[in-house]
Each structure stands twice: as C-alpha cells, then as structure tokens.
Design an enzyme around this catalytic site. Structure first.
Site, short mmCIF file in Angstrom:
data_model
loop_
_atom_site.label_atom_id
_atom_site.label_comp_id
_atom_site.label_asym_id
_atom_site.label_seq_id
_atom_site.Cartn_x
_atom_site.Cartn_y
_atom_site.Cartn_z
CD GLU A 108 -3.45 3.22 -5.07
OE1 GLU A 108 -4.53 2.77 -5.35
OE2 GLU A 108 -2.34 2.80 -4.47
NE ARG A 164 -4.20 -1.58 0.39
CZ ARG A 164 -4.27 -2.54 -0.39
NH1 ARG A 164 -3.50 -2.90 -1.32
NH2 ARG A 164 -5.59 -3.30 -0.32
CG HIS A 205 -3.84 -0.64 -6.42
ND1 HIS A 205 -4.21 -0.04 -5.22
CD2 HIS A 205 -3.81 -1.98 -6.05
CE1 HIS A 205 -4.11 -0.78 -4.06
NE2 HIS A 205 -4.02 -2.03 -4.71
CB SER A 245 0.59 -5.95 -8.74
OG SER A 245 0.07 -5.86 -7.45
C1 GLV Z 1 -5.48 -5.22 -3.80
O1 GLV Z 1 -4.84 -4.23 -3.40
C2 GLV Z 1 -6.18 -6.20 -2.70
O2 GLV Z 1 -5.77 -5.84 -1.58
O3 GLV Z 1 -6.56 -7.03 -2.98
#
Ligand code: GLV
Length: 320
Positions: free
Chosen positions: A262, A233, A281, A283
């Site tokens: 963000e 984060r 954001h 990934s």
């Molecule tokens: C993505 O960032 C999640 O927490 O699933």
C-alpha cells in the site's frame, strides 16, 4: 505532564496526540501524559511508557519499551505487531473493536450495489453519451458470504440481511448461532462456502494463519460471475492469483480497499482493470476518528487505574 507523583506514565503517539492528551489529562489528572506525535519524540519517550496509545505498535522500538504494561491500539487490526507476539510476554494489548463496523458495512453494501449494477460500465456509457438498457437482479436474489465473522463481519451480515440477501459466513467457532446469518461454515469449510456466493467479503484479521488464505485454489472455487470484496488486509489474498483470475474473467470483479503493498505499485494491473474498484484503505476511516475513540480509550484508562479487566483485549496468540 500532569502530576508530581503520577499513577502511571502514558505516551500518546498520534497526529492528534495533543487532543487525546488534553481529554485524558482533564479526566485523569493523576496520570502523567506525554505527547509524542512523531517518531522522534516516540523514540525519546518510549522507555518511560507504562501505557502506549498509538495507531500502530512501533515494533522497532519494542526492545526499549521496558516499562510497557499495556498497548491501546487506535486501529482495529494489530497485525503490525504479530511479528513480535512471542516476545511481548504479559503486555496487555487492546484495540478499538466495534467502532468501525457501521462505516465498513456502508462500504461493503455500496460495493455490493456498485458491482451488482456494474457501475464502472454505466459511468463509461454515460461519458460516451450511450443509452443502453439492461436488467439487474435485485440483491434479494443474491448470496453474500462473509469470511471472518467478528465485530465488523457481524455489522456487514446485519446490513446484508436487511437488504434481503442470503447471508453465509465462515468463522472459527461455529458452536454459537450467529445473528443475521442463514448458515455458518467452519474455517475449514471455506471451499464449501465459496461456490455458493455471488459476493465474498473478506473481513478476517491478518494473522500468520490467514496470510495467503485466498489463493489459486480458493479463487477457483468461486463462481465465474462472483465478486470479491476485501476490507481485511491485502496479505489475506494472493494478489497475483486474484489479478490472473480477474484478467481471465474467471471471476467477475472485485472491490479492494487493501493490498499486498500500500499503495500498490504504479505498474500494478489492478489500477485500470475494468472489473475492479480500488480504494486507498479507507473503509474504516471514520470522520472524527480520534474523538470517536475517546469512549473506549477513557473507559480503558479508568479500568486500568482501578485494576479492572480492560475492554477489547486482543489474544495475541490468535491475532485478534
Ligand atoms: C484499519 O484497517 C484498522 O485496522 O483499523
């Protein structure tokens, strides 16, 4: 709604709420399922929910969620509800832990490779039709340090190890040896771990204890030729200090999937720094995300109905 005398009322708040409701309705006809894909319907039905299924907990509605007994998060991080963690009492919170590790490990290894090869510079040279040779150290010569060795961190460790890297990790409990990790450090030994790493990957949850964990002092412990990869984060890093270090080249570069804000403000220097790779954001955003969450969600609804312990329970005091 699927039953006259429902065993429980479950509210689904997600873009694909209809699909989730359909799958759950077929499997659990005794459950009353309310589809609330938008905030207006969530607001209308939150008071009836014994179980809520959503990506983020609607903190602003918490006071009206009087019947709520269980929140199943469709994300891994549940940091959005930590502001009310002292008020949620015995509401059970579960997440989709375990689902995203493979994809996030792909992202991290892609990032490690791109940063190691300085892909941004190579693409620039291609655009300028330049042909410049250089040598590159293999990953097997490199050390990767993972801060936060939960389910995602462990997937990353496994992948880095199979690329031949030396893998270090910092975690809270180091009493049990970790798979694919050459050396474990306690969370109070971060400043010993950081100077040893060519790549530092942040894979820990955001909790009040980890906010601002990587600040000026920690960045100063990293080597000038090291890279930071953040898939955790944005709040875990003091972004202004990171920007300062990247501008001063006291850190070689970074790959960032998460940010303090963000999207980051349009005037953030990060957008066009030559030593930064930014992604929005994503990934952990698997294709067919909701479909892949079916297994965890249906197993947990089944367990809940049978009064069995749920999978992936979060300890809100720890924050993960
Ligand atoms: C993505 O960032 C999640 O927490 O699933």
């Amino acid at each position: 709604m699927s039953s006259e005398n429902p065993a429980l009322t479950l509210v689904v708040n997600h873009d694909k709420a209809e699909l989730l409701a359909h799958v759950l309705g077929e499997r659990f006809p005794q459950v009353r399922i309310i589809v609330a894909p938008d905030s207006e319907r969530l607001d209308r039905y939150i008071g009836e929910a014994e179980v809520l299924l959503a990506y983020h907990f609607p903190v602003e509605l918490y006071g009206r969620a009087r019947k709520l007994r269980w929140f199943q998060s469709l994300s891994a991080g549940i940091d959005s509800m930590l502001s009310i963690r002292d008020r949620v009492g015995d509401i059970i919170v579960t997440n989709v832990r375990g689902m995203q590790g493979g994809l996030i490990a792909d992202y991290v290894m892609g990032g490690v490779t791109m940063l190691n090869w300085n892909i941004r510079q190579l693409l620039k040279e291609q655009a300028e039709r330049k042909w410049i040779h250089r040598s590159v150290a293999p990953l097997a010569d490199k050390t990767l340090g993972i801060v936060g060795l939960g389910s995602i961190g462990t997937s990353i460790a496994r992948r880095a190890k199979s690329a031949g890297m030396i893998v270090f990790a910092a975690k809270r409990d180091i009493s049990v040896p970790a798979e694919s990790v050459d050396r474990l450090f306690g969370s109070d030994q971060l400043k010993e771990l950081l100077p040893l790493c060519d790549f530092v990957v942040l894979a820990l949850p955001a909790t009040p204890e980890t906010v601002g964990l990587i600040g000026a002092d920690e960045i100063a412990c990293m080597r000038r030729d090291a890279f930071l990869i953040n898939i955790a984060r944005g709040s875990v890093v003091v972004e202004s200090e990171l920007i300062r270090a990247l501008q001063a080249c006291s850190l070689a570069g970074a790959m960032l999937d998460v940010f303090e804000r963000e999207p980051p403000p349009q005037d953030s220097p990060l957008w066009n720094m030559p030593n930064v790779i930014m992604t929005p954001h994503i990934s952990g955003i698997l294709t067919h995300y909701v479909e892949r969450a079916f297994d965890i969600v249906t197993e947990n609804v089944d367990r809940y109905l049978k009064g069995l312990p749920l999978r992936n329970v979060i300890d809100l005091r720890r924050g993960y």
